[in-house]
Structures are given as C-alpha cells and as structure tokens.
Scaffold this active site. Structure first.
Site, PDB file in Angstrom:
ATOM      1  N   LYS A 225       0.624  -1.111  -0.293  1.00 58.04           N
ATOM      2  CA  LYS A 225       0.004   0.099  -0.092  1.00 58.04           C
ATOM      3  C   LYS A 225       1.008   0.851   0.457  1.00 58.04           C
ATOM      4  O   LYS A 225       1.966   1.412   0.520  1.00 58.04           O
ATOM      5  CB  LYS A 225      -0.973   0.082   1.089  1.00 58.04           C
ATOM      6  CG  LYS A 225      -2.421  -1.206   0.520  1.00 58.04           C
ATOM      7  CD  LYS A 225      -3.513  -1.214   1.810  1.00 58.04           C
ATOM      8  CE  LYS A 225      -4.775  -1.628   1.139  1.00 58.04           C
ATOM      9  NZ  LYS A 225      -5.738  -1.976   1.959  1.00 58.04           N
ATOM     10  N   ARG A 266      -3.250 -10.147   4.802  1.00 62.66           N
ATOM     11  CA  ARG A 266      -3.247 -10.540   2.895  1.00 62.66           C
ATOM     12  C   ARG A 266      -2.157  -9.891   2.507  1.00 62.66           C
ATOM     13  O   ARG A 266      -1.891  -8.773   2.494  1.00 62.66           O
ATOM     14  CB  ARG A 266      -4.657  -9.783   3.068  1.00 62.66           C
ATOM     15  CG  ARG A 266      -5.700  -9.324   1.440  1.00 62.66           C
ATOM     16  CD  ARG A 266      -6.587  -8.743   0.957  1.00 62.66           C
ATOM     17  NE  ARG A 266      -6.976  -9.099  -0.034  1.00 62.66           N
ATOM     18  CZ  ARG A 266      -6.497  -8.118  -0.820  1.00 62.66           C
ATOM     19  NH1 ARG A 266      -5.661  -6.713  -0.543  1.00 62.66           N
ATOM     20  NH2 ARG A 266      -7.398  -7.909  -2.036  1.00 62.66           N
TER      21      ARG A 266
HETATM   22  N1  PMM Z   1      -7.631  -4.141   0.432  1.00 68.93           N
HETATM   23  C1  PMM Z   1      -7.370  -3.915  -1.311  1.00 68.93           C
HETATM   24  C2  PMM Z   1      -8.110  -4.822  -0.847  1.00 68.93           C
HETATM   25  N2  PMM Z   1      -8.914  -5.849  -0.465  1.00 68.93           N
HETATM   26  N3  PMM Z   1      -9.522  -6.401   1.778  1.00 68.93           N
HETATM   27  C3  PMM Z   1      -9.322  -6.860   3.158  1.00 68.93           C
HETATM   28  N4  PMM Z   1      -9.913  -7.162   3.415  1.00 68.93           N
HETATM   29  N5  PMM Z   1      -8.864  -5.249   3.680  1.00 68.93           N
HETATM   30  C4  PMM Z   1      -7.714  -4.427   2.969  1.00 68.93           C
HETATM   31  O1  PMM Z   1      -7.074  -3.528   2.831  1.00 68.93           O
HETATM   32  C5  PMM Z   1      -8.185  -4.629   1.225  1.00 68.93           C
HETATM   33  C6  PMM Z   1      -9.362  -6.118   1.170  1.00 68.93           C
HETATM   34  C7  PMM Z   1      -6.875  -2.838  -1.575  1.00 68.93           C
HETATM   35  O2  PMM Z   1      -5.642  -3.566  -2.132  1.00 68.93           O
HETATM   36  P1  PMM Z   1      -5.325  -4.915  -3.517  1.00 68.93           P
HETATM   37  O3  PMM Z   1      -5.831  -3.772  -4.221  1.00 68.93           O
HETATM   38  O4  PMM Z   1      -3.965  -4.500  -3.344  1.00 68.93           O
HETATM   39  O5  PMM Z   1      -5.786  -6.108  -3.181  1.00 68.93           O
END
Ligand code: PMM
Length: 290
Positions: A225, A266
């Site tokens: 991020k 994650r």
């Molecule tokens: N951030 C993204 C997408 N999904 N899900 C959860 N539970 N928490 C998060 O902080 C989150 C998420 C955005 O990041 P990406 O585009 O790299 O998937």
C-alpha cells in the site's frame, strides 16, 4: 500443538498454530499493485495455484479494484471475472475467499466454493449482504470503511483514528449480529488506506491491540500500500517506492502483525510472508517453553 492464538479459527476454516497467510488474486485490469496481471481467468487461476504452492493458506479472489478514485464495475462484469476463478481454485482444494461488496457476488461465489467473504465495506455497500452472510454461515471480513473509493480520501477525518475505527467497527458488528450473523463468523480489519492517511495507518498498526481486544480474529492488509511507498520514498526526489518494490516492507508488517496477534495477513508476495509468519510462530513457541 496448542494454538497460541487467543481465539479459535473462524468458522469452517483450517486451524493453524500461526498467523494465516491470505494471498491476493485481483482479476482486474486496474488494481494499484498488480492491475492487469491476472485479468485473464486462466492466468488468475494459475496465479492462485502458485500462491498456494508458495504457502498461502487462503487465496482472496477479487473482481473490482478499490484503489483510491476507482469507479465501480457492473455486477455482470464482476461475476464474469471472479466466478470461473473461484470455482476452479475451490475445486483444486484451495481455501478461497471472495473479495466483494456485492451480496449477489458473495452468494454465487460461496455456491461456487468460496469459504469466506471479504467485504471491504463491512456490509455497508449492499444492504443485502448481511442476510447472505447469515444464510450461508461463512466467515465474514468486516473491514472499516467510510465510503466508495471514488471519494474516500475526503473522509479521512478522525478525532483519534484508533478510537473512531474501534467504535465504527463495533457498531458494524452489532448491526450484523442484529441481522442474524453469528459472532463466530466475524473477522475484523482496520481497512488500511481506506479513508486513511499514512499516519492513520501507522496508528492503527501500532495500536493493533485495540482491535484484537474486541475478541474477534483480525486481518491486516498492508501489502504494497501507498503508505509503505511513502515511508520508503527516494530521499532526494521524494518519489514513492514503486508498488512492486514494497514486498520486503510488507513482510516486515506481516511479522509485526503476527507478533501483535493478527489472525491473518493479506499479501501479494506470499513467499516472504509465509516464511515470516513461520519465524514468528517458532519464536513465540520458544518463548513459551523458556
Ligand atoms: N485492501 C484492498 C483490497 N481488499 N480486503 C481487506 N479485507 N482489507 C484490505 O485492506 C483490502 C482488501 C486493496 O488492495 P489491493 O488492490 O492490493 O487488493
């Protein structure tokens, strides 16, 4: 081996003796960190299998980018992106999580084999989500969220961010329980980067105990991020560290999250974090024996 985590695993998910690793498969053309790489279903499926081989305990499949400023995709588009990927991965024995704000997508993904619903809006974006979660009985990630990505940056205003996020997540949990969702289904997530500045993210990480103390498993999703890019910016040009060069910092966040009692992290780069959470577990085991 005893489980050192202060809570049982979320309903129906494997019990581990360490922080779990959730690998990310974004079936999107435009996610900030890996947009376009896995947009084709066959490539997304291969990527999900590769993440499992590298040590992912779960694979989170999403069909809608949530990067700041992102516009929504249609339901049909989202279903077309995620369902073939969820089905194939689940059939191959992967524990699949569906990353969606739409109840219809969650419902169909669970029917196709997904075992967890990850909703970045915590059920706020779609009023039908709570009843789908109650009916399916699957674990549900309740992320802290204040509004759609198109205008979330303007909502990054808090008194004390940790106090406010805890209060808003507690209100969400209460509403979900009232809608028939069981407490054992709930997983909490501070929502790093969602209506939050870098300082807000660091405050939430540094005081993660305020979330784990709510008594539910906590998921931390810091991977690649922007706040990591800011931390590691070029000191001369002030240029942010590019997203794909934030994986070592992400693994460091994984270590500290695991140490702070997170249920799962994650991440996009699974290999580094899979090693990192095993180091933390071994360290903690030794500390308990000493
Ligand atoms: N951030 C993204 C997408 N999904 N899900 C959860 N539970 N928490 C998060 O902080 C989150 C998420 C955005 O990041 P990406 O585009 O790299 O998937």
């Amino acid at each position: 081996m005893s489980n050192p985590l202060p809570f049982p695993p979320p309903a129906g998910l494997p019990r581990l003796d360490r922080c779990a690793v959730m690998g990310v498969v974004n079936v999107t053309p435009d996610s900030f960190s890996d947009g376009g790489l896995w947009h084709d279903p066959a490539r997304a499926i291969a990527h999900g299998l590769a993440l499992r081989a590298k040590g992912a305990d779960l694979v989170d499949v999403g069909g809608e980018s949530t990067r700041p400023g992102a516009q929504r995709v249609t339901e049909q588009e989202e279903l077309g992106r995620v369902l073939p990927v969820v089905r194939e991965l689940a059939d191959a024995g992967v524990v699949v999580s569906i990353d969606t704000m739409r109840a219809s997508v969650a419902e169909q993904a669970v029917a196709a084999g997904a075992r967890l619903v990850n909703d970045v809006s915590g059920g706020l974006a779609d009023p039908a989500m709570a009843s789908v979660i109650a009916d399916t009985g699957v674990p549900f990630v309740v992320m802290h969220w204040r509004g759609q990505s198109a205008d979330m940056d303007s909502q990054a205003v808090y008194g004390d961010v940790v106090t406010d996020v805890v209060a808003e997540l507690t209100a969400r949990m209460r509403a979900l329980l009232e809608a028939g969702v069981k407490e054992e289904q709930l997983i909490l997530d501070p929502g790093l980067g969602f209506a939050k500045t870098a300082e807000h993210n660091w405050a939430l990480l540094g005081r993660l105990a305020a979330l784990t103390e709510l008594g539910r498993p906590v998921l931390v999703a810091a991977s690649r991020k922007r706040f990591l890019g800011t931390l590691l910016a070029n000191p001369e040009t002030r240029e942010l560290r590019p997203a794909r060069q934030r994986d070592d910092a992400t693994a460091a966040v994984s270590v500290l999250s695991a140490q702070a009692g997170a249920w799962a992290v994650r991440v996009h780069d699974v290999a580094g974090t899979a090693d990192a959470v095993r180091v933390v577990a071994a360290w903690q085991r030794a500390a308990r024996l000493g």
